[in-house]
Design a protein around this motif. Structure first.
Motif, PDB file in Angstrom:
ATOM      1  N   ASP A 134       0.597  -1.339  -0.133  1.00  9.00           N
ATOM      2  CA  ASP A 134       0.173  -0.419  -0.354  1.00  9.00           C
ATOM      3  C   ASP A 134       0.887   1.185  -0.333  1.00  9.00           C
ATOM      4  O   ASP A 134       1.995   1.366   0.912  1.00  9.00           O
ATOM      5  CB  ASP A 134      -0.667   0.102   0.980  1.00  9.00           C
ATOM      6  N   LEU A 135       0.833   2.264  -1.020  1.00 10.26           N
ATOM      7  CA  LEU A 135       1.393   3.105  -1.186  1.00 10.26           C
ATOM      8  C   LEU A 135       0.725   4.355  -0.985  1.00 10.26           C
ATOM      9  O   LEU A 135       0.008   4.520  -2.197  1.00 10.26           O
ATOM     10  CB  LEU A 135       2.067   3.209  -2.481  1.00 10.26           C
ATOM     11  N   ASP A 147       0.112  -0.582 -11.802  1.00  6.68           N
ATOM     12  CA  ASP A 147      -0.882  -1.891 -11.764  1.00  6.68           C
ATOM     13  C   ASP A 147      -0.271  -2.905 -11.106  1.00  6.68           C
ATOM     14  O   ASP A 147       0.267  -3.986 -10.725  1.00  6.68           O
ATOM     15  CB  ASP A 147      -0.687  -1.895 -13.268  1.00  6.68           C
ATOM     16  N   ARG A 148       1.679  -2.376 -10.323  1.00  6.48           N
ATOM     17  CA  ARG A 148       2.017  -2.878  -9.455  1.00  6.48           C
ATOM     18  C   ARG A 148       1.898  -2.985  -7.755  1.00  6.48           C
ATOM     19  O   ARG A 148       2.590  -3.660  -6.902  1.00  6.48           O
ATOM     20  CB  ARG A 148       3.552  -2.747  -9.444  1.00  6.48           C
ATOM     21  N   VAL A 149       1.905  -1.483  -7.510  1.00  5.48           N
ATOM     22  CA  VAL A 149       1.895  -1.499  -6.007  1.00  5.48           C
ATOM     23  C   VAL A 149      -0.520  -1.084  -6.112  1.00  5.48           C
ATOM     24  O   VAL A 149      -0.513   0.052  -7.308  1.00  5.48           O
ATOM     25  CB  VAL A 149       1.994  -0.657  -5.783  1.00  5.48           C
ATOM     26  N   PRO A 196       7.792   3.587   5.824  1.00  8.12           N
ATOM     27  CA  PRO A 196       9.341   4.256   5.319  1.00  8.12           C
ATOM     28  C   PRO A 196       8.942   5.628   4.486  1.00  8.12           C
ATOM     29  O   PRO A 196       7.014   5.262   4.144  1.00  8.12           O
ATOM     30  CB  PRO A 196       9.685   3.271   4.403  1.00  8.12           C
ATOM     31  N   VAL A 197       9.121   6.647   4.638  1.00  4.84           N
ATOM     32  CA  VAL A 197       8.489   8.172   3.365  1.00  4.84           C
ATOM     33  C   VAL A 197       9.577   8.627   3.062  1.00  4.84           C
ATOM     34  O   VAL A 197      10.511   8.575   3.587  1.00  4.84           O
ATOM     35  CB  VAL A 197       8.156   9.324   4.794  1.00  4.84           C
ATOM     36  N   PHE A 198       9.162   8.384   1.887  1.00  2.18           N
ATOM     37  CA  PHE A 198      10.023   8.976   0.765  1.00  2.18           C
ATOM     38  C   PHE A 198       9.755  10.629   0.457  1.00  2.18           C
ATOM     39  O   PHE A 198       8.352  11.036   0.030  1.00  2.18           O
ATOM     40  CB  PHE A 198       9.779   7.898  -0.716  1.00  2.18           C
ATOM     41  N   VAL A 199      10.458  11.144   0.658  1.00  2.00           N
ATOM     42  CA  VAL A 199      10.513  12.907   1.035  1.00  2.00           C
ATOM     43  C   VAL A 199      10.734  13.530  -0.797  1.00  2.00           C
ATOM     44  O   VAL A 199      11.581  13.205  -1.178  1.00  2.00           O
ATOM     45  CB  VAL A 199      11.098  13.538   1.467  1.00  2.00           C
ATOM     46  N   ALA A 250      12.457   8.671 -11.890  1.00  2.00           N
ATOM     47  CA  ALA A 250      13.020   7.572 -12.391  1.00  2.00           C
ATOM     48  C   ALA A 250      13.846   6.537 -11.373  1.00  2.00           C
ATOM     49  O   ALA A 250      13.185   5.475 -11.022  1.00  2.00           O
ATOM     50  CB  ALA A 250      13.722   7.726 -13.360  1.00  2.00           C
ATOM     51  N   ALA A 251      14.272   7.215 -10.504  1.00  4.09           N
ATOM     52  CA  ALA A 251      15.304   6.648  -9.666  1.00  4.09           C
ATOM     53  C   ALA A 251      13.878   6.539  -8.118  1.00  4.09           C
ATOM     54  O   ALA A 251      13.986   5.959  -7.901  1.00  4.09           O
ATOM     55  CB  ALA A 251      16.068   7.752  -8.461  1.00  4.09           C
ATOM     56  N   LEU A 252      12.880   7.727  -8.103  1.00  6.35           N
ATOM     57  CA  LEU A 252      12.104   7.568  -6.714  1.00  6.35           C
ATOM     58  C   LEU A 252      11.136   6.593  -7.215  1.00  6.35           C
ATOM     59  O   LEU A 252      10.919   5.288  -6.501  1.00  6.35           O
ATOM     60  CB  LEU A 252      11.307   8.644  -7.255  1.00  6.35           C
ATOM     61  N   ILE A 253      10.877   5.676  -8.218  1.00  2.00           N
ATOM     62  CA  ILE A 253      10.288   4.641  -9.119  1.00  2.00           C
ATOM     63  C   ILE A 253      10.601   3.661  -8.836  1.00  2.00           C
ATOM     64  O   ILE A 253      10.719   2.854  -8.281  1.00  2.00           O
ATOM     65  CB  ILE A 253       9.656   4.772 -10.097  1.00  2.00           C
ATOM     66  N   ALA A 254      11.760   3.450  -9.244  1.00  5.68           N
ATOM     67  CA  ALA A 254      12.716   2.506  -9.063  1.00  5.68           C
ATOM     68  C   ALA A 254      12.915   1.813  -7.668  1.00  5.68           C
ATOM     69  O   ALA A 254      12.817   0.481  -7.425  1.00  5.68           O
ATOM     70  CB  ALA A 254      14.420   2.290  -9.185  1.00  5.68           C
ATOM     71  N   ASP A 255      13.283   2.606  -6.534  1.00  2.00           N
ATOM     72  CA  ASP A 255      12.715   2.758  -5.572  1.00  2.00           C
ATOM     73  C   ASP A 255      11.678   2.165  -4.694  1.00  2.00           C
ATOM     74  O   ASP A 255      11.702   1.131  -3.599  1.00  2.00           O
ATOM     75  CB  ASP A 255      13.790   3.779  -4.712  1.00  2.00           C
ATOM     76  N   LEU A 256      10.453   2.974  -5.570  1.00  4.81           N
ATOM     77  CA  LEU A 256       9.200   2.413  -4.529  1.00  4.81           C
ATOM     78  C   LEU A 256       9.173   1.313  -5.052  1.00  4.81           C
ATOM     79  O   LEU A 256       7.931   0.052  -4.410  1.00  4.81           O
ATOM     80  CB  LEU A 256       8.763   3.535  -5.490  1.00  4.81           C
ATOM     81  N   ALA A 257       8.618   0.786  -6.184  1.00  5.02           N
ATOM     82  CA  ALA A 257       9.314  -0.430  -7.028  1.00  5.02           C
ATOM     83  C   ALA A 257       9.854  -1.931  -6.657  1.00  5.02           C
ATOM     84  O   ALA A 257       9.787  -3.059  -6.449  1.00  5.02           O
ATOM     85  CB  ALA A 257       9.800  -0.603  -8.752  1.00  5.02           C
ATOM     86  N   ALA A 258      10.805  -1.317  -5.665  1.00  2.00           N
ATOM     87  CA  ALA A 258      12.374  -2.456  -4.903  1.00  2.00           C
ATOM     88  C   ALA A 258      10.468  -2.769  -3.322  1.00  2.00           C
ATOM     89  O   ALA A 258      11.506  -3.710  -2.600  1.00  2.00           O
ATOM     90  CB  ALA A 258      12.823  -1.748  -4.487  1.00  2.00           C
TER      91      ALA A 258
END
Length: 361
Positions: free
Chosen positions: A59-60, A99-101, A219-222, A274-282
């Motif tokens: 859940d994001l 479609d992933r989270v 976690p909170v991504f800022v 792109a880096a944020l999306i990669a980190d969220l996808a992980a």
């Protein structure tokens, strides 16, 4: 991720009806008895503990500050506003992860007739609960231009986001995370006495609140919108937001959130999408390690039975066959590890049942 309650695994019912007599099915046995292996009524059952997940996806929730300051042009691009950057970023996240989270949204503040009286007022009316395939919905729900009202009620947004997770995942089985998207100022301080204080005071409780969430496993991504280094100082009690260096403030938020970037700028900028999306996808899905955690050890660890996809499984020493489950640490039977085939069945059915069976007396 919280552990599965084990209270119902610790005690067994007792009863004597038809104990030791032949049977072909549980219905042949008396109260609290089952038809055990060997065709005799004897082994007691405790209440089963079901675990059901509609989805394993994390859940994001995106918390977005929608205020007049978002209408300002970027310092390095006068033809683009901060809000345009926000809309682009939300669209990118939705397209990549929708479609992933399970995506959700919390806008702060909540626009209402009361906003003029309390520019920090925020409630669940401006919230979209996390759900699958909601990427387009998030972007469509945001206005094309920011309003001319409201202040940066980010702590209220954090609390409402947590409440949203509790609604969509009441057993706390899935991973949860927050993306905080804001520009400056970081105000709406609890220390405010006057209406001017609400606007001017830096919210010193925001960073500690972010740290509390991270420590609790959220976690909170800022993401900082148009955050430029200034000649201010680090946050301090009673500071006005204009006295605080924006980069220092957002770096502190990123550190507190538990997902800082390396380098001098530890928060994400829109150009880091792109880096944020990669980190969220992980962020892993629920039960990515195929392990189920109990609050306490069962009364009879060797007689615990897991039911997955119509099959009952007892504990076994290893997972060489791919079926069943084992205790990774037999000396501490509070963690159950599903073997690969059984884990795949669990992911397909999204449900399992844990049942304590007890020796007959």
């Amino acid at each position: 991720m919280s552990s599965l309650a084990a209270a119902s695994l610790l005690a067994c019912f007792t009863g004597e009806a038809l104990q030791g007599e032949p049977c072909s099915a549980d219905a042949d046995c008396g109260p609290n008895l089952r038809c055990a292996e060997g065709g005799l009524c004897g082994e007691f059952r405790c209440p089963a503990t079901p675990l059901v997940l509609p989805t394993f996806a994390p859940d994001l929730t995106l918390i977005v500050t929608s205020t007049a300051s978002m209408g300002k042009s970027l310092a390095d691009d006068p033809n683009t506003t901060r809000w345009q950057q926000v809309l682009t970023l939300v669209d990118q996240i939705g397209a990549a992860l929708g479609d992933r989270v399970n995506l959700g949204l919390q806008v702060v503040p909540t626009l209402s007739p009361q906003t003029n009286l309390n520019p920090c007022d925020t409630d669940a009316r401006s919230r979209i609960l996390p759900g699958p395939d909601q990427g387009p919905l998030l972007n469509e729900s945001l206005p094309q231009s920011p309003p001319g009202l409201g202040e940066h009620a980010l702590r209220a947004g954090l609390d409402l986001s947590l409440a949203g997770f509790a609604l969509t995942d009441p057993d706390d089985l899935r991973p949860h995370a927050i993306v905080l998207i804001s520009d400056r100022p970081l105000n709406c301080s609890d220390a405010a006495v006057t209406s001017q204080d609400i606007v001017e005071l830096f919210d010193n409780e925001l960073t500690p609140r972010v740290a509390e969430l991270a420590a609790a496993g959220v976690p909170v991504f800022v993401v900082g919108i148009d955050i430029q280094p200034g000649d201010g100082v680090a946050p301090f009690p009673g500071a006005k937001y204009e006295e605080v260096d924006p980069q220092l403030a957002f770096n502190a938020l990123a550190d507190a959130g538990g997902r800082p970037r390396s380098g001098a700028t530890r928060f994400y900028r829109p150009e880091d999408a792109a880096a944020l999306i990669a980190d969220l996808a992980a962020i892993p899905p629920a039960f990515a390690d195929c392990r189920v955690h109990l609050d306490a050890a069962p009364a009879y660890p060797q007689r615990l039975v897991l039911r997955v996809a119509e099959h009952n499984h007892r504990v076994q020493p290893d997972c060489s066959s791919g079926h069943g489950w084992r205790y990774p640490d037999p000396k501490s039977p509070t963690t159950l590890e599903l073997c690969p085939v059984t884990c795949a069945d669990f992911r397909a059915t999204r449900a399992l049942t844990i049942e304590q069976r007890c020796p007959s007396e």
